[in-house]
Scaffold this motif. Structure first.
Motif, PDB file in Angstrom:
ATOM      1  N   VAL A 208     -29.800  84.551   2.691  1.00  0.00           N
ATOM      2  CA  VAL A 208     -29.798  83.253   2.013  1.00  0.00           C
ATOM      3  C   VAL A 208     -28.499  82.545   2.359  1.00  0.00           C
ATOM      4  CG1 VAL A 208     -29.994  82.022  -0.173  1.00  0.00           C
ATOM      5  CG2 VAL A 208     -31.202  84.196   0.137  1.00  0.00           C
ATOM      6  N   ASP A 209     -28.606  81.467   3.125  1.00  0.00           N
ATOM      7  CA  ASP A 209     -27.454  80.668   3.522  1.00  0.00           C
ATOM      8  C   ASP A 209     -27.134  79.704   2.381  1.00  0.00           C
ATOM      9  OD1 ASP A 209     -25.489  79.228   4.801  1.00  0.00           O
ATOM     10  OD2 ASP A 209     -26.848  78.191   6.175  1.00  0.00           O
ATOM     11  N   LEU A 210     -26.071  80.005   1.627  1.00  0.00           N
ATOM     12  CA  LEU A 210     -25.717  79.223   0.445  1.00  0.00           C
ATOM     13  C   LEU A 210     -24.914  77.985   0.816  1.00  0.00           C
ATOM     14  CD1 LEU A 210     -24.637  82.125  -1.931  1.00  0.00           C
ATOM     15  CD2 LEU A 210     -26.738  80.769  -2.098  1.00  0.00           C
ATOM     16  N   PRO A 211     -24.926  76.950  -0.033  1.00  0.00           N
ATOM     17  CA  PRO A 211     -24.047  75.806   0.203  1.00  0.00           C
ATOM     18  C   PRO A 211     -22.604  76.186  -0.099  1.00  0.00           C
ATOM     19  CG  PRO A 211     -25.220  75.540  -1.869  1.00  0.00           C
ATOM     20  CD  PRO A 211     -25.787  76.764  -1.213  1.00  0.00           C
ATOM     21  N   PRO A 212     -21.648  75.395   0.379  1.00  0.00           N
ATOM     22  CA  PRO A 212     -20.250  75.661   0.007  1.00  0.00           C
ATOM     23  C   PRO A 212     -20.063  75.523  -1.500  1.00  0.00           C
ATOM     24  CG  PRO A 212     -20.402  74.070   1.819  1.00  0.00           C
ATOM     25  CD  PRO A 212     -21.780  74.241   1.279  1.00  0.00           C
ATOM     26  N   GLY A 213     -19.011  76.140  -1.994  1.00  0.00           N
ATOM     27  CA  GLY A 213     -18.699  75.992  -3.407  1.00  0.00           C
ATOM     28  C   GLY A 213     -19.255  77.107  -4.263  1.00  0.00           C
ATOM     29  N   THR A 214     -19.225  76.856  -5.562  1.00  0.00           N
ATOM     30  CA  THR A 214     -19.663  77.850  -6.552  1.00  0.00           C
ATOM     31  C   THR A 214     -20.526  77.164  -7.601  1.00  0.00           C
ATOM     32  OG1 THR A 214     -17.609  77.500  -7.804  1.00  0.00           O
ATOM     33  CG2 THR A 214     -17.632  79.306  -6.216  1.00  0.00           C
ATOM     34  N   GLY A 215     -21.544  76.445  -7.140  1.00  0.00           N
ATOM     35  CA  GLY A 215     -22.293  75.583  -8.043  1.00  0.00           C
ATOM     36  C   GLY A 215     -23.667  76.075  -8.424  1.00  0.00           C
ATOM     37  N   ASP A 216     -24.579  75.110  -8.609  1.00  0.00           N
ATOM     38  CA  ASP A 216     -25.894  75.377  -9.186  1.00  0.00           C
ATOM     39  C   ASP A 216     -26.736  76.327  -8.344  1.00  0.00           C
ATOM     40  OD1 ASP A 216     -25.618  73.773 -11.491  1.00  0.00           O
ATOM     41  OD2 ASP A 216     -26.015  71.969 -10.321  1.00  0.00           O
ATOM     42  N   VAL A 217     -26.732  76.144  -7.028  1.00  0.00           N
ATOM     43  CA  VAL A 217     -27.587  76.975  -6.180  1.00  0.00           C
ATOM     44  C   VAL A 217     -27.162  78.440  -6.265  1.00  0.00           C
ATOM     45  CG1 VAL A 217     -28.302  77.458  -3.810  1.00  0.00           C
ATOM     46  CG2 VAL A 217     -28.173  75.096  -4.615  1.00  0.00           C
ATOM     47  N   GLN A 218     -25.863  78.688  -6.221  1.00  0.00           N
ATOM     48  CA  GLN A 218     -25.369  80.064  -6.308  1.00  0.00           C
ATOM     49  C   GLN A 218     -25.764  80.706  -7.637  1.00  0.00           C
ATOM     50  OE1 GLN A 218     -23.775  77.480  -5.063  1.00  0.00           O
ATOM     51  NE2 GLN A 218     -22.442  78.060  -3.368  1.00  0.00           N
ATOM     52  N   LEU A 219     -25.591  79.957  -8.724  1.00  0.00           N
ATOM     53  CA  LEU A 219     -25.932  80.500 -10.035  1.00  0.00           C
ATOM     54  C   LEU A 219     -27.430  80.716 -10.165  1.00  0.00           C
ATOM     55  CD1 LEU A 219     -23.551  78.339 -12.269  1.00  0.00           C
ATOM     56  CD2 LEU A 219     -23.255  80.719 -11.572  1.00  0.00           C
ATOM     57  N   SER A 220     -28.227  79.783  -9.665  1.00  0.00           N
ATOM     58  CA  SER A 220     -29.681  79.917  -9.743  1.00  0.00           C
ATOM     59  C   SER A 220     -30.160  81.139  -8.967  1.00  0.00           C
ATOM     60  CB  SER A 220     -30.366  78.657  -9.213  1.00  0.00           C
ATOM     61  OG  SER A 220     -30.160  77.567 -10.081  1.00  0.00           O
ATOM     62  N   LEU A 221     -29.593  81.371  -7.785  1.00  0.00           N
ATOM     63  CA  LEU A 221     -30.013  82.518  -6.991  1.00  0.00           C
ATOM     64  C   LEU A 221     -29.786  83.818  -7.759  1.00  0.00           C
ATOM     65  CD1 LEU A 221     -30.980  83.687  -4.242  1.00  0.00           C
ATOM     66  CD2 LEU A 221     -28.560  83.822  -3.585  1.00  0.00           C
ATOM     67  N   SER A 222     -28.629  83.953  -8.385  1.00  0.00           N
ATOM     68  CA  SER A 222     -28.326  85.187  -9.114  1.00  0.00           C
ATOM     69  C   SER A 222     -29.220  85.352 -10.337  1.00  0.00           C
ATOM     70  CB  SER A 222     -26.854  85.203  -9.533  1.00  0.00           C
ATOM     71  OG  SER A 222     -26.573  84.177 -10.475  1.00  0.00           O
ATOM     72  N   GLN A 223     -29.739  84.251 -10.866  1.00  0.00           N
ATOM     73  CA  GLN A 223     -30.626  84.312 -12.029  1.00  0.00           C
ATOM     74  C   GLN A 223     -32.085  84.567 -11.644  1.00  0.00           C
ATOM     75  OE1 GLN A 223     -29.908  80.486 -13.771  1.00  0.00           O
ATOM     76  NE2 GLN A 223     -27.894  81.043 -14.597  1.00  0.00           N
ATOM     77  N   LEU A 224     -32.475  84.108 -10.461  1.00  0.00           N
ATOM     78  CA  LEU A 224     -33.883  84.157 -10.072  1.00  0.00           C
ATOM     79  C   LEU A 224     -34.300  85.512  -9.509  1.00  0.00           C
ATOM     80  CD1 LEU A 224     -34.245  80.631  -8.425  1.00  0.00           C
ATOM     81  CD2 LEU A 224     -35.444  81.426 -10.478  1.00  0.00           C
ATOM     82  N   VAL A 225     -33.419  86.135  -8.739  1.00  0.00           N
ATOM     83  CA  VAL A 225     -33.774  87.388  -8.059  1.00  0.00           C
ATOM     84  C   VAL A 225     -32.582  88.332  -8.066  1.00  0.00           C
ATOM     85  CG1 VAL A 225     -35.538  86.403  -6.542  1.00  0.00           C
ATOM     86  CG2 VAL A 225     -33.144  86.384  -5.830  1.00  0.00           C
ATOM     87  N   PRO A 226     -32.853  89.647  -8.059  1.00  0.00           N
ATOM     88  CA  PRO A 226     -31.744  90.593  -7.881  1.00  0.00           C
ATOM     89  C   PRO A 226     -31.236  90.519  -6.439  1.00  0.00           C
ATOM     90  CG  PRO A 226     -33.707  91.651  -8.820  1.00  0.00           C
ATOM     91  CD  PRO A 226     -34.132  90.325  -8.300  1.00  0.00           C
ATOM     92  N   VAL A 227     -29.969  90.206  -6.280  1.00  0.00           N
ATOM     93  CA  VAL A 227     -29.368  90.079  -4.952  1.00  0.00           C
ATOM     94  C   VAL A 227     -28.721  91.415  -4.585  1.00  0.00           C
ATOM     95  CG1 VAL A 227     -27.693  88.821  -3.535  1.00  0.00           C
ATOM     96  CG2 VAL A 227     -28.975  87.621  -5.336  1.00  0.00           C
ATOM     97  N   THR A 228     -29.128  91.969  -3.447  1.00  0.00           N
ATOM     98  CA  THR A 228     -28.567  93.253  -3.013  1.00  0.00           C
ATOM     99  C   THR A 228     -27.061  93.159  -2.855  1.00  0.00           C
ATOM    100  OG1 THR A 228     -30.621  93.675  -1.799  1.00  0.00           O
ATOM    101  CG2 THR A 228     -28.737  95.077  -1.287  1.00  0.00           C
TER     102      THR A 228
END
Length: 350
Positions: A208-228
């Motif tokens: 998963v190629d994340l956007p720069p920063g520490t915003g909504d997309v990063q938080l949503s990913l950690s909430q939606l699926v278990p990230v290895t």
């Protein structure tokens, strides 16, 4: 006289993976180990199916076991089963790896594209989700720019595919050049759809190629699926490292293990064989050592990397024998090893 299993394992601990710098026992590579009389049989589970280290590992395993008193023959076979995360939300996907940077302009998307293509070249089943919503670039680097995403009869998205990688990018859902001004709820819903309503099929790795920063997309990913686990990409200078530290802290707060760091644009190789450390020297390594992380690779800055991406092919595809491509291939193999180690550390869910 049969040889004890512990004696065999002790001998095998002398065999080290030269890229991971750990022994094959610690890496969980030993399968089906047995001894009967002087005959030893085992299976070596390689980190990637097409690793160039296979022959060297075979020689060292045979030498280590052959040196034991009483061993007369070694039956050695190979497999390359990719380990799966214990917590799996998306059917068929063994591991989800987030690639972040904290700061834009460090070449995160270029590194992500080359890692995805490298893992595919190593024999793994790979998907790449371009979650950089505001600046998607993977479609360009995989030569699928302008192609529209299609849906199946159940209205699930069918990924595009090139260079052995299944690809989803927001760039293939909106008009070329369209500026997206989406906020949190829309971003969350879009990421949910791209993750959970896509026909990914069977994958060893979904990057998963994340956007720069520490915003909504990063938080949503950690909430939606278990990230290895997450991989951090940075350049050597202090300004970039300030932001990668923030990304590291964010992953820690969201309970996403950090698998390591890649230093991009580490140096420029001069014609006389010396190196010009344009952005400083060793910044990522100092950060990694301070935080107890692994450095997966130090990738030089090179015009060919840019030309390959602009031309619609990751460098590992466009110029596979170049030193930069080999550094990226090596980083991908180490990433696969780090994923395996992480999966070994996680307790099974009862």
């Amino acid at each position: 006289m049969d040889i004890s299993r512990e004696a065999l394992l002790d001998a095998l601990r002398a065999v080290r993976d030269p890229e991971m710098r750990r022994d094959v026992v610690a890496l969980g590579m030993i399968r089906a180990l047995s001894a009967e009389g002087g005959r030893v049989a085992l299976t070596l589970n390689l980190t990637t199916p097409k690793t160039p280290l296979k022959e060297a590992l075979e020689r060292e395993v045979r030498a280590a076991l052959g040196a034991l008193p009483g061993v007369t023959h070694v039956d050695l076979s190979f497999d390359a089963e990719v380990s799966a995360s214990q917590q799996r939300e998306l059917p068929g996907i063994k591991n989800i790896v987030a690639i972040g940077s904290g700061k834009g302009g460090v070449g995160k998307s270029t590194v992500a594209a080359n890692l995805a293509a490298s893992l595919a070249l190593e024999g793994a089943a790979v998907g790449l989700l371009d979650a950089d919503i505001y600046g998607p670039s993977q479609a360009k680097m995989f030569a699928v720019e302008g192609k529209r995403l299609m849906a199946d009869d159940e209205k699930r998205i069918i990924p595009l595919r090139n260079y052995g990688v299944k690809l989803i990018s927001i760039a293939n859902l909106v008009e070329d050049g369209q500026a997206l001004t989406w906020r949190g709820p829309i971003l969350h819903g879009t990421l949910t759809q791209l993750l959970k309503q896509t026909v990914w099929g069977e994958l060893d790795y979904l990057l998963v190629d994340l956007p720069p920063g520490t915003g909504d997309v990063q938080l949503s990913l950690s909430q939606l699926v278990p990230v290895t686990g997450a991989l951090l990409v940075t350049t050597p200078q202090d300004v970039a490292l300030m932001d990668v530290r923030r990304a590291y802290t964010m992953f820690r707060k969201t309970h996403v293990p950090v698998l390591g760091v890649i230093e991009n644009m580490a140096y420029y190789a001069l014609p006389d064989g010396t190196r010009d450390y344009i952005f400083g020297e060793g910044g990522a390594r100092r950060f990694a050592e301070a935080e107890g992380l692994e450095v997966l690779g130090e990738i030089p800055i090179n015009r060919a990397v840019r030309e390959a991406g602009d031309g619609g092919a990751p460098l590992v595809v466009a110029a596979p024998e170049s030193p930069d491509a080999q550094a990226l291939r090596r980083a991908a193999r180490i990433l696969a090893g780090q994923v395996r180690l992480q999966n070994m550390m996680v307790l099974p869910v009862l």
